[in-house]
Design an enzyme around this catalytic site. Structure first.
Site, PDB file in Angstrom:
ATOM      1  N   LYS A  22       0.838  -1.208   0.000  1.00  0.00           N
ATOM      2  CA  LYS A  22       0.000   0.000   0.000  1.00  0.00           C
ATOM      3  C   LYS A  22       0.871   1.256   0.000  1.00  0.00           C
ATOM      4  O   LYS A  22       0.660   2.170  -0.780  1.00  0.00           O
ATOM      5  CB  LYS A  22      -0.898   0.016   1.241  1.00  0.00           C
ATOM      6  N   ASN A  23       1.856   1.272   0.878  1.00  0.00           N
ATOM      7  CA  ASN A  23       2.605   2.521   1.081  1.00  0.00           C
ATOM      8  C   ASN A  23       3.535   2.882  -0.068  1.00  0.00           C
ATOM      9  O   ASN A  23       4.003   4.017  -0.139  1.00  0.00           O
ATOM     10  CB  ASN A  23       3.379   2.469   2.402  1.00  0.00           C
ATOM     11  N   CYS A 117      -5.373  12.791  13.064  1.00  0.00           N
ATOM     12  CA  CYS A 117      -5.053  11.384  12.908  1.00  0.00           C
ATOM     13  C   CYS A 117      -5.299  10.691  14.233  1.00  0.00           C
ATOM     14  O   CYS A 117      -5.199  11.305  15.291  1.00  0.00           O
ATOM     15  CB  CYS A 117      -3.604  11.265  12.499  1.00  0.00           C
ATOM     16  N   ARG A 122       0.141  14.598  13.211  1.00  0.00           N
ATOM     17  CA  ARG A 122       0.970  14.201  12.061  1.00  0.00           C
ATOM     18  C   ARG A 122       1.102  15.431  11.174  1.00  0.00           C
ATOM     19  O   ARG A 122       0.351  15.621  10.230  1.00  0.00           O
ATOM     20  CB  ARG A 122       0.342  13.013  11.325  1.00  0.00           C
ATOM     21  N   ASP A 307       5.002   0.579  11.895  1.00  0.00           N
ATOM     22  CA  ASP A 307       3.785  -0.084  11.408  1.00  0.00           C
ATOM     23  C   ASP A 307       3.672  -1.548  11.855  1.00  0.00           C
ATOM     24  O   ASP A 307       2.655  -2.187  11.602  1.00  0.00           O
ATOM     25  CB  ASP A 307       3.711  -0.006   9.871  1.00  0.00           C
ATOM     26  N   ARG A 399      -8.354  -0.574   5.188  1.00  0.00           N
ATOM     27  CA  ARG A 399      -7.502   0.454   4.574  1.00  0.00           C
ATOM     28  C   ARG A 399      -6.119  -0.114   4.241  1.00  0.00           C
ATOM     29  O   ARG A 399      -5.430   0.418   3.371  1.00  0.00           O
ATOM     30  CB  ARG A 399      -7.335   1.649   5.519  1.00  0.00           C
TER      31      ARG A 399
HETATM   32  C1  UD1 Z   1       4.388   6.776   6.320  1.00  0.00           C
HETATM   33  C2  UD1 Z   1       3.495   5.566   6.225  1.00  0.00           C
HETATM   34  C3  UD1 Z   1       3.035   5.117   7.604  1.00  0.00           C
HETATM   35  C4  UD1 Z   1       4.232   4.912   8.510  1.00  0.00           C
HETATM   36  C5  UD1 Z   1       5.146   6.135   8.511  1.00  0.00           C
HETATM   37  C6  UD1 Z   1       6.447   5.911   9.270  1.00  0.00           C
HETATM   38  C7  UD1 Z   1       2.422   5.903   4.084  1.00  0.00           C
HETATM   39  C8  UD1 Z   1       1.183   6.214   3.332  1.00  0.00           C
HETATM   40  N1  UD1 Z   1       2.331   5.922   5.404  1.00  0.00           N
HETATM   41  O1  UD1 Z   1       3.607   7.821   6.885  1.00  0.00           O
HETATM   42  O2  UD1 Z   1       2.299   3.910   7.458  1.00  0.00           O
HETATM   43  O3  UD1 Z   1       3.790   4.666   9.825  1.00  0.00           O
HETATM   44  O4  UD1 Z   1       5.505   6.476   7.161  1.00  0.00           O
HETATM   45  O5  UD1 Z   1       7.161   4.846   8.722  1.00  0.00           O
HETATM   46  O6  UD1 Z   1       3.446   5.613   3.509  1.00  0.00           O
HETATM   47  N2  UD1 Z   1       6.752  14.502  10.477  1.00  0.00           N
HETATM   48  C9  UD1 Z   1       6.853  15.844  10.746  1.00  0.00           C
HETATM   49  N3  UD1 Z   1       6.530  16.747   9.755  1.00  0.00           N
HETATM   50  C10 UD1 Z   1       6.121  16.342   8.516  1.00  0.00           C
HETATM   51  C11 UD1 Z   1       6.039  14.963   8.238  1.00  0.00           C
HETATM   52  C12 UD1 Z   1       6.348  14.064   9.242  1.00  0.00           C
HETATM   53  O7  UD1 Z   1       7.202  16.238  11.849  1.00  0.00           O
HETATM   54  O8  UD1 Z   1       5.862  17.202   7.660  1.00  0.00           O
HETATM   55  C13 UD1 Z   1       7.089  13.504  11.534  1.00  0.00           C
HETATM   56  C14 UD1 Z   1       5.886  12.649  11.920  1.00  0.00           C
HETATM   57  O9  UD1 Z   1       5.091  13.281  12.900  1.00  0.00           O
HETATM   58  C15 UD1 Z   1       6.573  11.397  12.448  1.00  0.00           C
HETATM   59  C16 UD1 Z   1       7.829  11.293  11.576  1.00  0.00           C
HETATM   60  O10 UD1 Z   1       8.011  12.580  10.978  1.00  0.00           O
HETATM   61  O11 UD1 Z   1       6.946  11.551  13.803  1.00  0.00           O
HETATM   62  C17 UD1 Z   1       7.760  10.267  10.481  1.00  0.00           C
HETATM   63  O12 UD1 Z   1       6.570  10.432   9.736  1.00  0.00           O
HETATM   64  P1  UD1 Z   1       6.497  10.127   8.166  1.00  0.00           P
HETATM   65  O13 UD1 Z   1       7.633   9.226   7.805  1.00  0.00           O
HETATM   66  O14 UD1 Z   1       6.362  11.408   7.441  1.00  0.00           O
HETATM   67  O15 UD1 Z   1       5.131   9.341   8.057  1.00  0.00           O
HETATM   68  P2  UD1 Z   1       4.138   9.312   6.812  1.00  0.00           P
HETATM   69  O16 UD1 Z   1       4.875   9.531   5.538  1.00  0.00           O
HETATM   70  O17 UD1 Z   1       2.958  10.188   7.110  1.00  0.00           O
END
Ligand code: UD1
Length: 424
Positions: A22-23, A117, A122, A307, A399
């Site tokens: 999915k991701n 979320c 997030r 995850d 999902r």
């Molecule tokens: C993706 C995955 C999710 C997984 C996560 C971490 C998808 C669709 N989802 O989510 O299943 O749990 O990676 O492996 O691929 N952060 C910030 N600012 C930002 C973005 C992120 O501070 O703009 C922080 C988040 O709060 C978190 C960390 O960075 O603590 C990692 O998040 P991120 O890797 O961005 O997660 P997603 O891409 O949303």
């Protein structure tokens, strides 16, 4: 609504082929917006609600899509709109992936802010920071991110992420491949899903160096072409199925995997007392049901994935001794603890650190969770709980897992899907 009704005590045994990830599907689908040259054919796309939501978003933008037997075709030549509306974005945070490609191809994007979320804040600040570095002017008003490329085209830049973010790295990559000049992404996420996105963009004609590492160098190009591409396997689905075999004292063979994508998880299963064998594209787990308490800390790849944290916690409720579980990625991702405790587990929590006291006999009851992987942990607990466990609000599971009940039934679980009403 749907619920899963599980009668515990059956061993998970057999063979299965891993589903597509999915991701990685989500950024790969978003990246098709970078080219208007023809029809993309994407294989091994899981049939999940998030993919349906993405197709609806694409319809809205003016793209044409068709989906059959896990193959998705997309034609983005006629995309006119650059607007991703709230009604669709609110269903799926990953809609933020539209920002980079729309901005890179059209010089303008208007994407609704994703909502909250279930497991804590997030933010999307890193996505916006990356777009600004590449020369976008960003304004946020009436719940929308409005991004405009200065001079009509993004410009290469150095982007240094203070935190490793899968989503922000993906967005920055998709924006940079069509930007003018060279972009360097430092502290890039090195997750296999980002590596898969790099391979997809390279197949489209992008010039990306450092694939699979934390420093990506991109030389922007003027246009990209449509391609046929096969997606990677879902390492979280595979890990969840391994956990199902481990917790029930069963054995399972999963085909169609890339074992190096799940090394940290396989090592932990081994530490917990399971026998693990791998070939190039297969993993076999054999469990006697006697599990040893094994600590994990969820961190960015190649460490143990956040995850899989909830599923590991369910497993540890059956292990001999005390295990410590820490999540450094999402500090508040512990919705499953009260529900696992309702099933009879003994788990304490302090901040982002949980202590599981095992083994505890679980007994079935109604449980519910508010996020995808937490729900998966409840299904795992249900597989060993005495009596019947009902996991409510299955739409969370849907999902991220394609036909989870059929897949577990085929491996020997007693599990069925039923309709229910939350109003009695
Ligand atoms: C993706 C995955 C999710 C997984 C996560 C971490 C998808 C669709 N989802 O989510 O299943 O749990 O990676 O492996 O691929 N952060 C910030 N600012 C930002 C973005 C992120 O501070 O703009 C922080 C988040 O709060 C978190 C960390 O960075 O603590 C990692 O998040 P991120 O890797 O961005 O997660 P997603 O891409 O949303």
């Amino acid at each position: 609504m749907d619920k899963l009704v599980i009668t515990g005590g059956k061993r998970i045994e057999g063979e299965i082929t891993a589903s597509g990830s999915k991701n990685s599907s989500l950024p790969i689908i978003a990246a098709t917006l970078l080219s208007g040259s023809g029809t993309f054919t994407l294989h091994r796309i899981p049939d999940l609600q998030d993919i349906t939501t993405f197709r609806q978003l694409f319809d809205h933008l003016g793209a044409e899509t068709a989906f059959s037997h896990n193959t998705l075709t997309i034609t983005t030549a006629n995309v006119q709109s650059v607007l991703a509306p709230y009604e669709l974005v609110k269903k799926m945070r990953a809609s933020i992936y539209l920002l980079g490609p729309l901005l890179a191809r059209f010089g303008h994007a208007r994407v609704s802010l994703p909502g909250g979320c279930a497991f804590g804040p997030r933010p999307i600040d890193l996505h916006l920071m990356a777009m600004e570095k590449l020369g976008a002017r960003i304004t946020i008003e009436t719940g929308f991110i409005d991004a405009v490329a200065e001079g009509g085209r993004l410009k290469g830049a150095t982007i240094d992420f203070p935190v490793s973010s899968v989503g922000a790295t993906g967005n920055a990559l998709m924006a940079a491949v069509l930007a003018e000049g060279t972009t360097i992404i430092r502290n890039a996420a090195a997750e296999p899903e980002i590596e898969a996105l790099c391979h997809f963009l390279q197949a489209m004609g992008a010039d990306i160096r450092g694939t699979g590492t934390t420093e990506l160098i991109i030389h922007g190009c003027d246009s990209l072409r449509h391609v046929e591409f096969s997606n990677i396997f879902d390492r979280i689905e595979a890990g969840t199925i391994l956990a199902a075999a481990a917790i029930t004292g069963g054995s399972v063979t999963i085909r169609g995997v890339i074992p190096s994508h799940m090394e940290s998880v396989l090592q932990k299963f081994s530490d917990a007392g399971c026998r693990i064998e791998t070939t190039d594209d297969t993993v076999i787990l054999k469990s006697t049901g006697r599990l040893k308490a094994t600590d994990i800390t969820a961190e960015p790849f190649p460490a143990f994935p956040t995850d899989m944290q909830a599923q590991w916690m369910a497993l540890m409720t059956q292990a001999e001794g005390t295990s410590e579980i820490t999540d450094h990625v999402y500090h508040e991702r512990f919705n499953h603890i009260p529900e696992l405790n309702r099933l009879g587990a003994h788990i304490d929590i302090e901040g982002n650190w949980a202590v599981v006291h095992g083994p505890q006999a679980l007994s079935g009851t109604k449980v519910m969770s508010t996020d995808l992987r937490a729900s998966a942990s409840l299904v795992l607990a249900g597989l060993v709980a005495e009596g019947t466990t009902e996991v409510l609000r299955v739409y969370h599971l849907d999902r991220g897992y394609e036909r989870i009940e059929t897949r577990l039934q085929n491996l020997g679980a007693e599990i069925k899907r039923e309709k229910y009403s939350e109003f009695g």
